[in-house]
Design a protein around this motif. Structure first.
Motif, PDB file in Angstrom:
ATOM      1  N   LEU A 253       0.829  -1.199   0.000  1.00 18.19           N
ATOM      2  CA  LEU A 253       0.000   0.000   0.000  1.00 18.19           C
ATOM      3  C   LEU A 253       0.864   1.249   0.000  1.00 18.19           C
ATOM      4  O   LEU A 253       1.905   1.294   0.663  1.00 18.19           O
ATOM      5  N   ALA A 254       0.412   2.273  -0.710  1.00 18.43           N
ATOM      6  CA  ALA A 254       1.164   3.528  -0.791  1.00 18.43           C
ATOM      7  C   ALA A 254       0.227   4.711  -0.622  1.00 18.43           C
ATOM      8  O   ALA A 254      -0.884   4.727  -1.164  1.00 18.43           O
ATOM      9  N   LEU A 255       0.695   5.694   0.123  1.00 19.46           N
ATOM     10  CA  LEU A 255      -0.026   6.958   0.309  1.00 19.46           C
ATOM     11  C   LEU A 255       0.912   8.100  -0.047  1.00 19.46           C
ATOM     12  O   LEU A 255       2.014   8.198   0.503  1.00 19.46           O
ATOM     13  N   THR A 256       0.483   8.960  -0.963  1.00 21.59           N
ATOM     14  CA  THR A 256       1.258  10.135  -1.342  1.00 21.59           C
ATOM     15  C   THR A 256       0.474  11.388  -0.969  1.00 21.59           C
ATOM     16  O   THR A 256      -0.664  11.568  -1.416  1.00 21.59           O
ATOM     17  N   LEU A 257       1.067  12.229  -0.146  1.00 20.00           N
ATOM     18  CA  LEU A 257       0.480  13.518   0.231  1.00 20.00           C
ATOM     19  C   LEU A 257       1.392  14.604  -0.310  1.00 20.00           C
ATOM     20  O   LEU A 257       2.551  14.705   0.099  1.00 20.00           O
ATOM     21  N   CYS A 258       0.873  15.400  -1.218  1.00 18.61           N
ATOM     22  CA  CYS A 258       1.730  16.345  -1.933  1.00 18.61           C
ATOM     23  C   CYS A 258       1.116  17.737  -2.005  1.00 18.61           C
ATOM     24  O   CYS A 258      -0.037  17.900  -2.415  1.00 18.61           O
ATOM     25  N   ILE A 259       1.901  18.731  -1.607  1.00 18.81           N
ATOM     26  CA  ILE A 259       1.525  20.126  -1.815  1.00 18.81           C
ATOM     27  C   ILE A 259       1.995  20.520  -3.209  1.00 18.81           C
ATOM     28  O   ILE A 259       3.189  20.475  -3.514  1.00 18.81           O
TER      29      ILE A 259
END
Length: 238
Positions: free
Chosen positions: A15-21
């Motif tokens: 599983l992968a989570l990407t949080l990007c501004i």
């Protein structure tokens, strides 16, 4: 210990989570695209969230954990990629407020996330850690450090975690407004093509980045990632 016991079991879900501004961070979208390409190649289930506020960073990681806890199938590994403006130990949300990295890390430990108990947890950061700029030094010597690990009947709360930063404490993380960041683009290329364990892959990422010459404000800059590992076993993504 058998060879199987020295390697993380990767047969379960990844599983992968990407949080990007992305606001005010030109070049963020190429990094997201590169990461998505890597996730597909490495068979990760991916979630991407753009421009969360500071509190949203923590809320999204908590939600990520809650969704894992609901699953009935085994989970082998998680990647959490955090991309934003930042200082050492802190990130800026889309609202300009600050979130502490330790708050995010603490959501996914052996104690707080039972679904990942004893499983590999990889945090990848693309954010500045200060304002300093490295112009480089002439190569003089090379030191090799070795670390010995010993398994215990109970595992500590903070094992099985890997933190990968784009630069050392106090320094800028560079990002090309058209091509994305040197760190993310290099990491994706190495992770997709490499067959070694993740620490060897990160050594290759470091080698490539140290050889790169980044032009910033008309001057050549040097940069290298920094890696903190409490992994107990070898982690293979391929």
């Amino acid at each position: 210990m058998s060879s199987e016991e020295m390697v993380y079991d990767m047969s379960g879900a990844r599983l992968a989570l990407t949080l990007c501004i992305t606001k005010g961070r030109e070049g963020a979208e190429p990094d997201i695209a590169a990461l998505e390409r890597m996730y597909r190649a490495l068979r990760f289930e991916s979630t991407v969230k753009r421009d969360p506020p500071a509190q949203g960073f923590r809320d999204e990681v908590v939600h990520f954990r809650e969704e894992m806890e609901k699953r009935t199938d085994p989970i082998s590994c998680c990647f959490v990629v955090l991309m934003a403006h930042g200082k050492e130990g802190r990130l800026l949300g889309a609202d300009g407020q600050v979130v502490e990295l330790e708050e995010l890390y603490d959501v996914l430990t052996n104690k707080t996330c039972r679904a990942l108990l004893g499983k590999s947890k990889v945090f990848i950061l693309q954010a500045c850690r200060g304002d300093q700029k490295d112009t480089g030094e002439m190569l003089r010597t090379e030191q090799v450090l070795t670390t010995m690990f010993q398994e215990l009947p109970k595992i500590p709360t903070f094992t099985d975690t890997l933190h990968v930063y784009p630069t050392v404490e106090g320094y800028i993380a560079y990002r090309n407004v058209k091509k994305g960041s040197c760190f993310i683009q290099t990491l994706v290329d190495v992770f997709i093509t490499g067959k070694s364990n993740i620490l060897d892959l990160l050594t290759e990422v470091t080698r490539r980045m140290t050889e790169a010459e980044l032009v910033w404000e008309g001057q050549v800059r040097k940069v290298n990632p920094e890696i903190y590992s409490t992994l107990r076993k070898q982690l293979y993504l391929q």
